[in-house]
Each structure stands twice: as structure tokens, then as C-alpha cells.
Design a protein around this motif. Structure first.
Motif, PDB file in Angstrom:
ATOM      1  N   LYS A   1       6.482   7.532  10.496  1.00 33.97           N
ATOM      2  CA  LYS A   1       5.213   8.288  10.460  1.00 33.97           C
ATOM      3  C   LYS A   1       5.714   9.693  10.557  1.00 33.97           C
ATOM      4  O   LYS A   1       5.179  10.664   9.884  1.00 33.97           O
ATOM      5  CB  LYS A   1       4.067   7.950  11.476  1.00 33.97           C
TER       6      LYS A   1
ATOM      7  N   GLY B   1       1.583  10.678   3.261  1.00 34.43           N
ATOM      8  CA  GLY B   1       2.629  10.929   4.264  1.00 34.43           C
ATOM      9  C   GLY B   1       2.747  12.434   4.745  1.00 34.43           C
ATOM     10  O   GLY B   1       3.931  12.771   4.769  1.00 34.43           O
ATOM     11  N   THR B   2       1.503  12.898   4.989  1.00 32.40           N
ATOM     12  CA  THR B   2       1.631  14.523   5.469  1.00 32.40           C
ATOM     13  C   THR B   2       2.288  14.439   6.785  1.00 32.40           C
ATOM     14  O   THR B   2       2.932  15.626   6.943  1.00 32.40           O
ATOM     15  CB  THR B   2       0.248  14.801   5.626  1.00 32.40           C
ATOM     16  N   ARG B   3       2.328  13.584   7.656  1.00 34.47           N
ATOM     17  CA  ARG B   3       3.092  13.889   9.051  1.00 34.47           C
ATOM     18  C   ARG B   3       4.369  13.718   8.735  1.00 34.47           C
ATOM     19  O   ARG B   3       5.074  14.647   9.418  1.00 34.47           O
ATOM     20  CB  ARG B   3       2.617  12.717   9.884  1.00 34.47           C
TER      21      ARG B   3
ATOM     22  N   PRO C   1      -6.001  10.904  -2.109  1.00 33.88           N
ATOM     23  CA  PRO C   1      -6.197   9.425  -2.298  1.00 33.88           C
ATOM     24  C   PRO C   1      -7.252   9.299  -1.051  1.00 33.88           C
ATOM     25  O   PRO C   1      -7.363   9.799  -0.031  1.00 33.88           O
ATOM     26  CB  PRO C   1      -4.965   9.024  -1.607  1.00 33.88           C
TER      27      PRO C   1
ATOM     28  N   LYS D   1      -7.868  17.236   8.272  1.00 36.58           N
ATOM     29  CA  LYS D   1      -6.241  17.303   7.804  1.00 36.58           C
ATOM     30  C   LYS D   1      -6.001  18.634   7.274  1.00 36.58           C
ATOM     31  O   LYS D   1      -6.940  19.597   6.976  1.00 36.58           O
ATOM     32  CB  LYS D   1      -6.117  16.437   6.730  1.00 36.58           C
TER      33      LYS D   1
ATOM     34  N   LEU E   1       0.859  -1.160  -0.080  1.00 36.68           N
ATOM     35  CA  LEU E   1       0.144  -0.142   0.050  1.00 36.68           C
ATOM     36  C   LEU E   1       0.811   1.445   0.114  1.00 36.68           C
ATOM     37  O   LEU E   1       1.554   1.481   1.045  1.00 36.68           O
ATOM     38  CB  LEU E   1      -0.691  -0.093   1.232  1.00 36.68           C
ATOM     39  N   ALA E   2       1.051   1.854  -1.015  1.00 33.65           N
ATOM     40  CA  ALA E   2       1.938   3.211  -1.358  1.00 33.65           C
ATOM     41  C   ALA E   2       1.066   4.094  -1.958  1.00 33.65           C
ATOM     42  O   ALA E   2       1.982   5.015  -2.310  1.00 33.65           O
ATOM     43  CB  ALA E   2       3.263   2.640  -2.283  1.00 33.65           C
TER      44      ALA E   2
ATOM     45  N   LYS F   1       6.624   8.108  -0.176  1.00 34.10           N
ATOM     46  CA  LYS F   1       7.455   7.567   1.147  1.00 34.10           C
ATOM     47  C   LYS F   1       8.421   6.697   0.845  1.00 34.10           C
ATOM     48  O   LYS F   1       9.387   6.717   1.343  1.00 34.10           O
ATOM     49  CB  LYS F   1       6.378   7.268   1.965  1.00 34.10           C
TER      50      LYS F   1
ATOM     51  N   ALA G   1       1.804  -2.071   4.801  1.00 36.32           N
ATOM     52  CA  ALA G   1       1.941  -0.529   4.671  1.00 36.32           C
ATOM     53  C   ALA G   1       3.324  -0.279   4.119  1.00 36.32           C
ATOM     54  O   ALA G   1       4.326  -1.198   4.175  1.00 36.32           O
ATOM     55  CB  ALA G   1       1.826   0.174   5.897  1.00 36.32           C
ATOM     56  N   VAL G   2       3.711   0.870   3.287  1.00 31.31           N
ATOM     57  CA  VAL G   2       5.161   1.083   2.720  1.00 31.31           C
ATOM     58  C   VAL G   2       6.191   1.497   3.959  1.00 31.31           C
ATOM     59  O   VAL G   2       7.343   1.496   3.731  1.00 31.31           O
ATOM     60  CB  VAL G   2       4.806   2.110   1.875  1.00 31.31           C
ATOM     61  N   ASP G   3       5.436   1.829   5.018  1.00 33.36           N
ATOM     62  CA  ASP G   3       6.451   2.546   5.943  1.00 33.36           C
ATOM     63  C   ASP G   3       6.836   1.999   7.165  1.00 33.36           C
ATOM     64  O   ASP G   3       7.648   2.565   8.054  1.00 33.36           O
ATOM     65  CB  ASP G   3       5.595   3.887   6.540  1.00 33.36           C
TER      66      ASP G   3
ATOM     67  N   GLY H   1      -0.598   6.590   0.024  1.00 35.88           N
ATOM     68  CA  GLY H   1      -0.658   7.418   0.909  1.00 35.88           C
ATOM     69  C   GLY H   1       0.207   8.713   0.806  1.00 35.88           C
ATOM     70  O   GLY H   1       0.999   8.898  -0.288  1.00 35.88           O
TER      71      GLY H   1
ATOM     72  N   LEU I   1      -0.705  -3.261  10.559  1.00 33.05           N
ATOM     73  CA  LEU I   1      -1.083  -2.991   9.138  1.00 33.05           C
ATOM     74  C   LEU I   1      -0.022  -4.109   8.291  1.00 33.05           C
ATOM     75  O   LEU I   1       0.611  -3.767   7.320  1.00 33.05           O
ATOM     76  CB  LEU I   1      -0.888  -1.812   8.317  1.00 33.05           C
TER      77      LEU I   1
ATOM     78  N   GLY J   1      -7.691   6.962   0.959  1.00 29.35           N
ATOM     79  CA  GLY J   1      -7.650   5.981   2.170  1.00 29.35           C
ATOM     80  C   GLY J   1      -7.050   4.560   1.746  1.00 29.35           C
ATOM     81  O   GLY J   1      -7.101   4.383   0.420  1.00 29.35           O
ATOM     82  N   ASN J   2      -6.519   3.598   2.620  1.00 24.66           N
ATOM     83  CA  ASN J   2      -6.290   2.400   1.943  1.00 24.66           C
ATOM     84  C   ASN J   2      -7.016   1.223   1.987  1.00 24.66           C
ATOM     85  O   ASN J   2      -6.826   0.161   1.470  1.00 24.66           O
ATOM     86  CB  ASN J   2      -4.866   1.996   2.686  1.00 24.66           C
TER      87      ASN J   2
HETATM   88  P1  UTP Z   1      -1.177   6.048   6.763  1.00 27.99           P
HETATM   89  O1  UTP Z   1      -2.519   6.036   7.327  1.00 27.99           O
HETATM   90  O2  UTP Z   1      -0.039   6.356   7.840  1.00 27.99           O
HETATM   91  O3  UTP Z   1      -1.078   7.469   5.833  1.00 27.99           O
HETATM   92  O4  UTP Z   1      -1.029   5.077   5.896  1.00 27.99           O
HETATM   93  P2  UTP Z   1      -0.129   8.146   5.195  1.00 27.99           P
HETATM   94  O5  UTP Z   1      -0.757   8.970   4.151  1.00 27.99           O
HETATM   95  O6  UTP Z   1       0.905   7.371   4.564  1.00 27.99           O
HETATM   96  O7  UTP Z   1       0.587   9.137   6.131  1.00 27.99           O
HETATM   97  P3  UTP Z   1      -0.051  10.586   6.877  1.00 27.99           P
HETATM   98  O8  UTP Z   1      -1.259  10.010   7.552  1.00 27.99           O
HETATM   99  O9  UTP Z   1      -0.806  11.489   5.872  1.00 27.99           O
HETATM  100  O10 UTP Z   1       1.020  11.027   7.801  1.00 27.99           O
HETATM  101  C1  UTP Z   1      -0.799   3.560   6.189  1.00 27.99           C
HETATM  102  C2  UTP Z   1      -0.381   2.989   4.806  1.00 27.99           C
HETATM  103  O11 UTP Z   1      -1.495   2.847   3.934  1.00 27.99           O
HETATM  104  C3  UTP Z   1      -1.247   3.709   2.910  1.00 27.99           C
HETATM  105  C4  UTP Z   1       0.167   4.231   3.115  1.00 27.99           C
HETATM  106  O12 UTP Z   1       1.020   4.472   1.871  1.00 27.99           O
HETATM  107  C5  UTP Z   1       0.807   3.393   3.901  1.00 27.99           C
HETATM  108  O13 UTP Z   1       1.503   2.551   3.601  1.00 27.99           O
HETATM  109  N1  UTP Z   1      -2.188   4.347   1.982  1.00 27.99           N
HETATM  110  C6  UTP Z   1      -2.658   5.559   3.046  1.00 27.99           C
HETATM  111  C7  UTP Z   1      -2.435   4.258   0.933  1.00 27.99           C
HETATM  112  O14 UTP Z   1      -2.094   3.292   0.020  1.00 27.99           O
HETATM  113  N2  UTP Z   1      -3.739   5.052   0.391  1.00 27.99           N
HETATM  114  C8  UTP Z   1      -4.050   6.001   1.234  1.00 27.99           C
HETATM  115  O15 UTP Z   1      -5.016   6.980   0.575  1.00 27.99           O
HETATM  116  C9  UTP Z   1      -3.562   6.489   2.467  1.00 27.99           C
END
Ligand code: UTP
Length: 408
Positions: A386, A101-103, A202, A335, A96-97, A110, A233-235, A99, A311, A204-205
Motif C-alpha cells: 500500500k 494506488g495514490t499512497r 474510479p 484525498k 480488482l485492479a 499497480k 485485491a491487486v496488491d 484503483g 479483501l 471505489g471497488n
Molecule cells: P485501495 O483501497 O487500497 O485503493 O484498493 P488504491 O486505489 O489501490 O490505493 P490508494 O488508497 O489510492 O493508495 C484496494 C483494492 O481495490 C481496488 C484496488 O485496485 C485494490 O485492488 N480498487 C480500489 C478498485 O478496483 N477500484 C477503485 O476505485 C479503488
């Protein structure tokens, strides 16, 4: 969609201002805006009000886990089972990549973050190495599906190309795009990017499997004979991907789904905990728990709500196909959303200024009849990145990587 139809659709939700500059736009941009409006799911706006109503929970009860000790006792058995399933091509992985990564505030995907210290070592690269720890033993490549979003798709693909897929079998890598959703200010007005474009982000995942379907990958899974998908998750740089022990344990327990969990570092740790809700597996967020739930302990002295999700889930493809059209809960999250204001000025907020609408993969767990809660050692498998600093940051992840002998 015609201009008139767009106007009507928007008027029904008091969003007509979106067409304010329509006559100033070039025909191409006009067409793009009408297409965006056509695709827009305006019903999301209703969830700003409905948000809390859909948060009402059923009866929550603790759920234990297959503990580290129990796993150790049967490790060889699970590993043999899981390895066999991988060798038979029954297992795929989904990264899942998509997101933003706003934080972390990193302006690229990411996975392009350099986690190395004395050398370059990218997050994507380390994840591929983690996956190759398994494929080097099984001798066959595991199909890897990578979910991106419109915002980062081009960069992600180019990065994998540029780095020759970090040595992984490029024919086993499949990219797909996730869906986008609108976002709105606290006044309920949809944010504009410029005079001819709506801000989308995006969604959400949680929509990953239906996005795989839209990309045409369900027949691909079938042809490949993939029966299980490991979603991650990617992170989390220490992520074990397609872990044969985990896969074997889920199979052995005859479960349709498995979740890797870690024992909480302390009662107040802010993680989503795997539990039962009305007898079905579910994830309860830390802010939804009462003090009593947070501190309650079982006979063994462990916290009753002890196991946080990281995750990393294993799902059966046939179950995913069955539930694909069921509605997931919509999370309305506050957000920071940059946008163009009514004076055509570009605003980059310092604080959250509006709502985004997200589907979350963790809500899929409640759609499963049962789920194996599978404990892993957090020092070995959980190093999420994060935040810029402090907990769950690049710094804390680097420390854990060093502890695990990864050369940085
Ligand atoms: P997070 O919930 O930590 O979101 O994603 P984010 O976008 O990476 O970071 P913030 O919250 O904005 O800081 C958890 C996992 O879900 C993926 C992210 O890439 C990460 O692997 N994800 C998140 C998606 O694939 N799509 C999304 O719309 C949101």
C-alpha cells in the motif's frame, strides 16, 4: 444533452462555472463536456453534508472465525469439495485492479509494479502464478475477470498482451471497466481537469458486480456455469486465489459468502474487523471501535474483535444478482486531487485538498444474511503493498515473499 440542459443541471447544485469556457472549446470538446455533465451523478455532492449521518451504526457484536486449527482438522474434506466445484466450472475469480494506488505513488497500474529483486517479477505476474497453483492441480482454467478503470485500462490490457498473459489461458481472461465519479474541493466545487473536462476518478471497488453487469458479463457467467466469485485485491502479492479449501469450507458451512480474515497482530492494529451488526455480518473500521471493544477478550483469551479482513471474499452469483440494485453506502474520503484552478493553473496538491466518493466492497458483506469468517495465516497469505515505505510496503512484502520461498 444540450448546453441549456447542462446549464440547468449544474445550476441546481451551483456548479455553473464548469461551462465558463464552453464557447472557447472545439465542437468535439464541447460535445465531450456535455456528455460528461449528462453522466455526472451530482447527488454525490449531497453526501459531503450527509456523510456522518449515514455512518450511524447498529448494534455491534463480535463474530468468531473458523480458526486455523479447525480448518486444519477438516482441510482434506474442504479441499476435495472445493476442487470438485472448480473442476465443475462453478468458480470464477475477480481481480480488482481499478484503483489508483495514490499512497504508493506509482504512476502505472499497480499490477505492473516489479516486485522482483534480482529478476523481473510483476505483481500481476505473481498473482497469475498464485492462481495457476490451483489450475495446474484441477486441470481446468478458472475464468478471471479483471476490473480496470478508464485511467489504467489500456496499459493493463497491453501489459497482459505483452507478457502473453504470464502463461495463463488468455481465453479465460475478461477485462471490464469500473465506473468513474466526480471529485470536489472542500468548498464543494467540482474539480476541473482543463477548460473542457471534469476530473473524474474510479468510484471505489464496491461497484464491481454492477460494472460486470454493464460490461455484459452476467450472461457469460451463466453460460460458463459460474456460481461463485472469488473477489480479491491487486496488491496482496501472497493472495491465494480460488483457494479450494476456502471454497469448500464456505460450501460446507452452507454460507452464501465467505471472507478470508487474519487474527490481528495486536489489539490496536488498524484493520477493518468482521463482526455482527444487528445480527448480520458487517465490517467495523478500527476508528469506529471504542477502547472497550478494541481490548475486550473472549473466554479463550483471544480478542473479541479479532479478525481483520484482507479483501479476499467469496460470493454466490445468485445473491449478487439479487442485491445488485440495492444502494451501497457512499464513502466521502479526503484525498489529494490534482486539478485546474480558476486561473487555469494546474495544481498538484501535497496534502489532501478535496473529496472523492467511493463505494466499497466491504459494505456488500452487510447485505449478506451470513458470512463464513475463514482464518488464514497472515505470514502466508497477507503481504499487501500500500505504502512507499514501512508497513505494508514493497519492502515488507518482499520479506514475506522470501519467507514463503518465492524466488525474487
Ligand atoms: P485501495 O483501497 O487500497 O485503493 O484498493 P488504491 O486505489 O489501490 O490505493 P490508494 O488508497 O489510492 O493508495 C484496494 C483494492 O481495490 C481496488 C484496488 O485496485 C485494490 O485492488 N480498487 C480500489 C478498485 O478496483 N477500484 C477503485 O476505485 C479503488
Amino acid at each position: 444533452m444540450t448546453y441549456e440542459e447542462a446549464k440547468q443541471k449544474l445550476a441546481a447544485k451551483s456548479q455553473e462555472y464548469i461551462l465558463k469556457y464552453f464557447q472557447d472549446l472545439t465542437p468535439e470538446v464541447q460535445e465531450g463536456l456535455l456528455k460528461q455533465i449528462d453522466e455526472l451523478d451530482l447527488s454525490l455532492l449531497d453526501f459531503i453534508e450527509k456523510g456522518t449521518a449515514q455512518d450511524i451504526r447498529g448494534k455491534l457484536e463480535p463474530l468468531g472465525a473458523l480458526t486455523l486449527e479447525q480448518i486444519e482438522e477438516k482441510r482434506d474434506h474442504y479441499e476435495t469439495l472445493g476442487t470438485q466445484m472448480i473442476k465443475q466450472g462453478k468458480v470464477g475469480a475477480v481481480l480488482l485492479a481499478g484503483g489508483q494506488g495514490t499512497r504508493l505513488g506509482f504512476d502505472k497500474p499497480k499490477g505492473m509494479l516489479n516486485v522482483g529483486v534480482t529478476k523481473e517479477l510483476y505483481l500481476f505476474e505473481q498473482l497469475i502464478y498464485n492462481l495457476m497453483d490451483v489450475t495446474e492441480k484441477t486441470g481446468n482454467s478458472i475464468p478471471l475477470f479483471i476490473m480496470t478503470s478508464e485511467k489504467n485500462d489500456k496499459d493493463t490490457r497491453a501489459f497482459f498482451e505483452e507478457h502473453d498473459y504470464f502463461g495463463y489461458d488468455r481465453d479465460a481472461v475478461y477485462f471490464f471497466l469500473q465506473e468513474m465519479a466526480l471529485s470536489a474541493g472542500y468548498d464543494g466545487k467540482i474539480f476541473m481537469q482543463d477548460k473542457g473536462r471534469i476530473v473524474t476518478s474510479p468510484n471505489g471497488n464496491g461497484g464491481w458486480f454492477s460494472s460486470m453487469d454493464k460490461a455484459g458479463y452476467l450472461p457469460v457467467l451463466k453460460n460458463l456455469g459460474v456460481e461463485y466469485l472469488n473477489v480479491f485485491a491487486v496488491d496482496n502479492v501472497l493472495q491465494r486465489i480460488a483457494d479450494p479449501v476456502f471454497i469448500g469450507a464456505v460450501y460446507d458451512a452452507d454460507c452464501i459468502c465467505g471472507a478470508k480474515v487474519v487474527a490481528k497482530a495486536d489489539a490496536n492494529e488498524k484493520v477493518g474487523v468482521l463482526c455482527l451488526e444487528d445480527g448480520r455480518p458487517s465490517i467495523v473500521e478500527y476508528y469506529e471501535m471504542t477502547d472497550e471493544m478494541i481490548h475486550s477478550r473472549g473466554k479463550d483469551g483471544r480478542l473479541s474483535y479479532n479478525y481483520g479482513v484482507i479483501l479476499n471474499y467469496l460470493f454466490r452469483v445468485d445473491t449478487l444478482t439479487k442485491i445488485m440494485n440495492e444502494n451501497l453506502k457512499i464513502h466521502v474520503v479526503r484525498k489529494k486531487v490534482p486539478y485546474m484552478d480558476e486561473n487555469k493553473e494546474w495544481i498538484t496538491p501535497e496534502e489532501p485538498n478535496g473529496y472523492k466518493f467511493e463505494l466499497l466492497v466491504l459494505d456488500m458483506i452487510h447485505m449478506m444474511d451470513h458470512c463464513l469468517s475463514f482464518e488464514v495465516d497472515r505470514e502466508k497469505e497477507f503481504a499487501p503493498i500500500k505504502n512507499k515505505t514501512g508497513a505494508d510496503s514493497l519492502e515488507s512484502a518482499r520479506m514475506l515473499m522470501k519467507k514463503n520461498g518465492i524466488a525474487l
